[in-house]
Motif scaffolding. Structure first.
Motif, PDB file in Angstrom:
ATOM      1  N   LEU A 296      15.825  27.255   6.320  1.00 38.04           N
ATOM      2  CA  LEU A 296      16.879  27.390   7.279  1.00 38.04           C
ATOM      3  C   LEU A 296      18.229  27.589   6.667  1.00 38.04           C
ATOM      4  O   LEU A 296      18.800  28.575   7.371  1.00 38.04           O
ATOM      5  CB  LEU A 296      17.159  25.897   7.924  1.00 38.04           C
ATOM      6  CG  LEU A 296      16.082  25.233   8.632  1.00 38.04           C
ATOM      7  CD1 LEU A 296      16.301  23.828   9.080  1.00 38.04           C
ATOM      8  CD2 LEU A 296      15.757  25.887   9.819  1.00 38.04           C
ATOM      9  N   ILE A 297      18.530  27.055   5.587  1.00 34.63           N
ATOM     10  CA  ILE A 297      19.865  27.329   4.887  1.00 34.63           C
ATOM     11  C   ILE A 297      19.819  27.545   3.705  1.00 34.63           C
ATOM     12  O   ILE A 297      19.154  26.877   2.829  1.00 34.63           O
ATOM     13  CB  ILE A 297      20.875  26.063   5.161  1.00 34.63           C
ATOM     14  CG1 ILE A 297      21.087  25.766   6.735  1.00 34.63           C
ATOM     15  CG2 ILE A 297      22.185  26.342   4.517  1.00 34.63           C
ATOM     16  CD1 ILE A 297      21.997  26.543   7.369  1.00 34.63           C
ATOM     17  N   TYR A 298      20.486  28.533   2.691  1.00 37.79           N
ATOM     18  CA  TYR A 298      20.631  28.618   1.379  1.00 37.79           C
ATOM     19  C   TYR A 298      21.786  28.664   1.077  1.00 37.79           C
ATOM     20  O   TYR A 298      22.583  28.814   1.704  1.00 37.79           O
ATOM     21  CB  TYR A 298      19.745  30.021   1.132  1.00 37.79           C
ATOM     22  CG  TYR A 298      20.331  31.281   1.356  1.00 37.79           C
ATOM     23  CD1 TYR A 298      20.089  31.654   2.802  1.00 37.79           C
ATOM     24  CD2 TYR A 298      21.287  32.122   0.844  1.00 37.79           C
ATOM     25  CE1 TYR A 298      20.817  32.814   3.614  1.00 37.79           C
ATOM     26  CE2 TYR A 298      21.846  33.210   1.308  1.00 37.79           C
ATOM     27  CZ  TYR A 298      21.841  33.736   2.453  1.00 37.79           C
ATOM     28  OH  TYR A 298      22.365  34.842   3.057  1.00 37.79           O
ATOM     29  N   GLN A 299      21.808  28.262  -0.239  1.00 38.23           N
ATOM     30  CA  GLN A 299      23.186  28.003  -1.044  1.00 38.23           C
ATOM     31  C   GLN A 299      24.052  27.263  -0.207  1.00 38.23           C
ATOM     32  O   GLN A 299      25.234  27.890   0.040  1.00 38.23           O
ATOM     33  CB  GLN A 299      23.715  29.515  -1.244  1.00 38.23           C
ATOM     34  CG  GLN A 299      22.517  30.139  -2.150  1.00 38.23           C
ATOM     35  CD  GLN A 299      23.173  31.672  -2.725  1.00 38.23           C
ATOM     36  OE1 GLN A 299      24.106  32.049  -2.343  1.00 38.23           O
ATOM     37  NE2 GLN A 299      22.239  32.280  -3.651  1.00 38.23           N
ATOM     38  N   MET A 300      23.761  26.270   0.368  1.00 36.07           N
ATOM     39  CA  MET A 300      24.421  25.260   1.018  1.00 36.07           C
ATOM     40  C   MET A 300      24.782  25.587   2.591  1.00 36.07           C
ATOM     41  O   MET A 300      24.759  24.832   3.423  1.00 36.07           O
ATOM     42  CB  MET A 300      25.706  24.712   0.125  1.00 36.07           C
ATOM     43  CG  MET A 300      26.431  23.602   0.966  1.00 36.07           C
ATOM     44  SD  MET A 300      27.951  22.909  -0.056  1.00 36.07           S
ATOM     45  CE  MET A 300      29.094  24.246   0.428  1.00 36.07           C
ATOM     46  N   SER A 301      25.472  26.714   2.819  1.00 29.78           N
ATOM     47  CA  SER A 301      26.006  27.064   3.967  1.00 29.78           C
ATOM     48  C   SER A 301      25.760  28.376   4.585  1.00 29.78           C
ATOM     49  O   SER A 301      26.315  28.672   6.010  1.00 29.78           O
ATOM     50  CB  SER A 301      27.474  27.052   3.909  1.00 29.78           C
ATOM     51  OG  SER A 301      27.838  27.863   2.847  1.00 29.78           O
TER      52      SER A 301
ATOM     53  N   ARG B  76      22.695  27.354  16.050  1.00 31.50           N
ATOM     54  CA  ARG B  76      23.116  25.975  16.204  1.00 31.50           C
ATOM     55  C   ARG B  76      22.738  25.123  15.119  1.00 31.50           C
ATOM     56  O   ARG B  76      23.265  23.975  14.911  1.00 31.50           O
ATOM     57  CB  ARG B  76      22.002  25.444  17.075  1.00 31.50           C
ATOM     58  CG  ARG B  76      21.793  26.065  18.642  1.00 31.50           C
ATOM     59  CD  ARG B  76      20.868  25.528  19.449  1.00 31.50           C
ATOM     60  NE  ARG B  76      19.326  26.032  19.094  1.00 31.50           N
ATOM     61  CZ  ARG B  76      18.684  25.172  18.386  1.00 31.50           C
ATOM     62  NH1 ARG B  76      18.965  23.945  18.208  1.00 31.50           N
ATOM     63  NH2 ARG B  76      17.233  25.284  18.059  1.00 31.50           N
ATOM     64  N   PHE B  77      22.307  25.595  13.930  1.00 34.57           N
ATOM     65  CA  PHE B  77      22.319  24.868  12.728  1.00 34.57           C
ATOM     66  C   PHE B  77      23.561  25.417  11.901  1.00 34.57           C
ATOM     67  O   PHE B  77      23.780  26.618  11.556  1.00 34.57           O
ATOM     68  CB  PHE B  77      20.882  25.423  11.985  1.00 34.57           C
ATOM     69  CG  PHE B  77      19.786  25.005  12.723  1.00 34.57           C
ATOM     70  CD1 PHE B  77      19.003  25.750  13.683  1.00 34.57           C
ATOM     71  CD2 PHE B  77      19.102  23.706  12.150  1.00 34.57           C
ATOM     72  CE1 PHE B  77      17.888  25.256  14.416  1.00 34.57           C
ATOM     73  CE2 PHE B  77      17.842  23.235  12.825  1.00 34.57           C
ATOM     74  CZ  PHE B  77      17.275  23.998  13.715  1.00 34.57           C
ATOM     75  N   SER B  78      24.124  24.471  11.313  1.00 36.52           N
ATOM     76  CA  SER B  78      25.166  24.613  10.145  1.00 36.52           C
ATOM     77  C   SER B  78      24.824  23.544   9.004  1.00 36.52           C
ATOM     78  O   SER B  78      24.169  22.535   9.182  1.00 36.52           O
ATOM     79  CB  SER B  78      26.272  24.546  10.908  1.00 36.52           C
ATOM     80  OG  SER B  78      26.652  23.302  11.371  1.00 36.52           O
ATOM     81  N   SER B  79      25.378  24.096   7.762  1.00 32.22           N
ATOM     82  CA  SER B  79      25.444  23.029   6.745  1.00 32.22           C
ATOM     83  C   SER B  79      26.650  23.036   5.784  1.00 32.22           C
ATOM     84  O   SER B  79      27.642  24.085   5.833  1.00 32.22           O
ATOM     85  CB  SER B  79      24.170  23.169   6.075  1.00 32.22           C
ATOM     86  OG  SER B  79      24.569  22.619   4.504  1.00 32.22           O
ATOM     87  N   SER B  80      27.325  21.935   5.402  1.00 30.69           N
ATOM     88  CA  SER B  80      28.389  22.165   4.647  1.00 30.69           C
ATOM     89  C   SER B  80      28.286  20.879   3.913  1.00 30.69           C
ATOM     90  O   SER B  80      27.160  20.192   3.554  1.00 30.69           O
ATOM     91  CB  SER B  80      29.662  21.714   5.696  1.00 30.69           C
ATOM     92  OG  SER B  80      29.392  20.566   6.177  1.00 30.69           O
ATOM     93  N   GLY B  81      29.287  20.918   2.850  1.00 33.49           N
ATOM     94  CA  GLY B  81      29.326  19.706   1.677  1.00 33.49           C
ATOM     95  C   GLY B  81      30.162  19.912   0.520  1.00 33.49           C
ATOM     96  O   GLY B  81      30.911  20.898   0.600  1.00 33.49           O
TER      97      GLY B  81
END
Lengths: 113, 112
Positions: free
Chosen positions: B52-57, B66-71
């Motif tokens: 779904l997500i690579y390298q965190m974001s 609709r998919f997102s990532s953070s951190g």
């Protein structure tokens, strides 16, 4: 189209050696790495090791003494061999490309007498 | 080995609502190249995992926005907005910072 397909025996006896083949298409093994990941029934994912595009390998230290990964670039195949199998090695074994962007369908391996 | 701890173990979401999944690493996942080596995968029932997500974001190809990532360097969150039926499955975080690559235990998303 990028595809990976695992093949091998569905049943292996305890203490025996597991041999699996990952046949790829749509890309070259000299351009992309191929990893092996396994998943015991109902459990999570475990990275086993990798065949890098340059031909080197790396293994999970938990399996290193039992595991070997090799390849035949002319046949677009990557091989996994793991010896001294035990019941806890029962799992679905997947091969996956590079950044895990493409996965095979997986092959279920049961270790049982 | 780097340990990735996911929470919650399961989440039940009403279709159309949002869901968040946490992943905490026992070590900073920031590489010397300035890349955060954190990945998210979805395994739908009976299927192989999907990136779904690579390298965190960064959203993988074909994955809806609709998919997102953070951190940060050790704490990460996957957010799914407007959850749909096709989002049902187990979500795993994973890292590629060093050997062995490891995964979280997974978070099961189901619909109410």
């Amino acid at each position: 189209e990028v595809q990976l397909k695992e093949s091998g025996p569905g049943l292996v006896q305890p203490s025996q050696t597991l041999s699996l083949t990952c046949t790829v298409s749509g890309f070259s093994l000299t351009d992309y790495s191929v990893h092996w990941v396994r998943q015991p029934p109902g459990k999570g994912l475990e990275w086993m090791g990798v065949m890098w595009s340059g031909g080197s390998t790396a293994y999970n230290s938990a399996l290193k003494s039992r595991l070997s990964i090799s390849r035949d670039t002319s046949k677009s195949q990557v091989f996994l061999k793991m010896n001294s199998l035990q019941t806890e090695d029962t799992a679905i074994y997947y091969c996956t490309r590079d950044t895990f962007d493409y996965w095979g369908q997986g092959v279920m391996v049961t270790v049982s007498s | 080995d780097i340990v990735l701890t996911q929470a919650p173990l399961s989440v039940s979401v009403t279709p159309g609502e949002s869901a968040s999944i946490s992943c905490r690493s026992s070590k900073s996942l920031l590489s010397s190249k300035g890349i955060t080596s954190l990945y998210w995968y979805l395994q739908r029932p009976g299927k192989s995992p999907q990136l779904l997500i690579y390298q965190m974001s960064n959203l993988a190809s074909g994955v809806p926005d609709r998919f997102s990532s953070s951190g940060s360097e050790t704490d990460f969150t996957l957010k799914i907005s407007k959850v749909e039926t096709e989002d049902v499955g187990v979500y795993y975080c994973g890292h590629r910072l060093e050997y062995p690559y490891t995964f979280g235990a997974g978070t099961k998303l189901e619909l109410k």
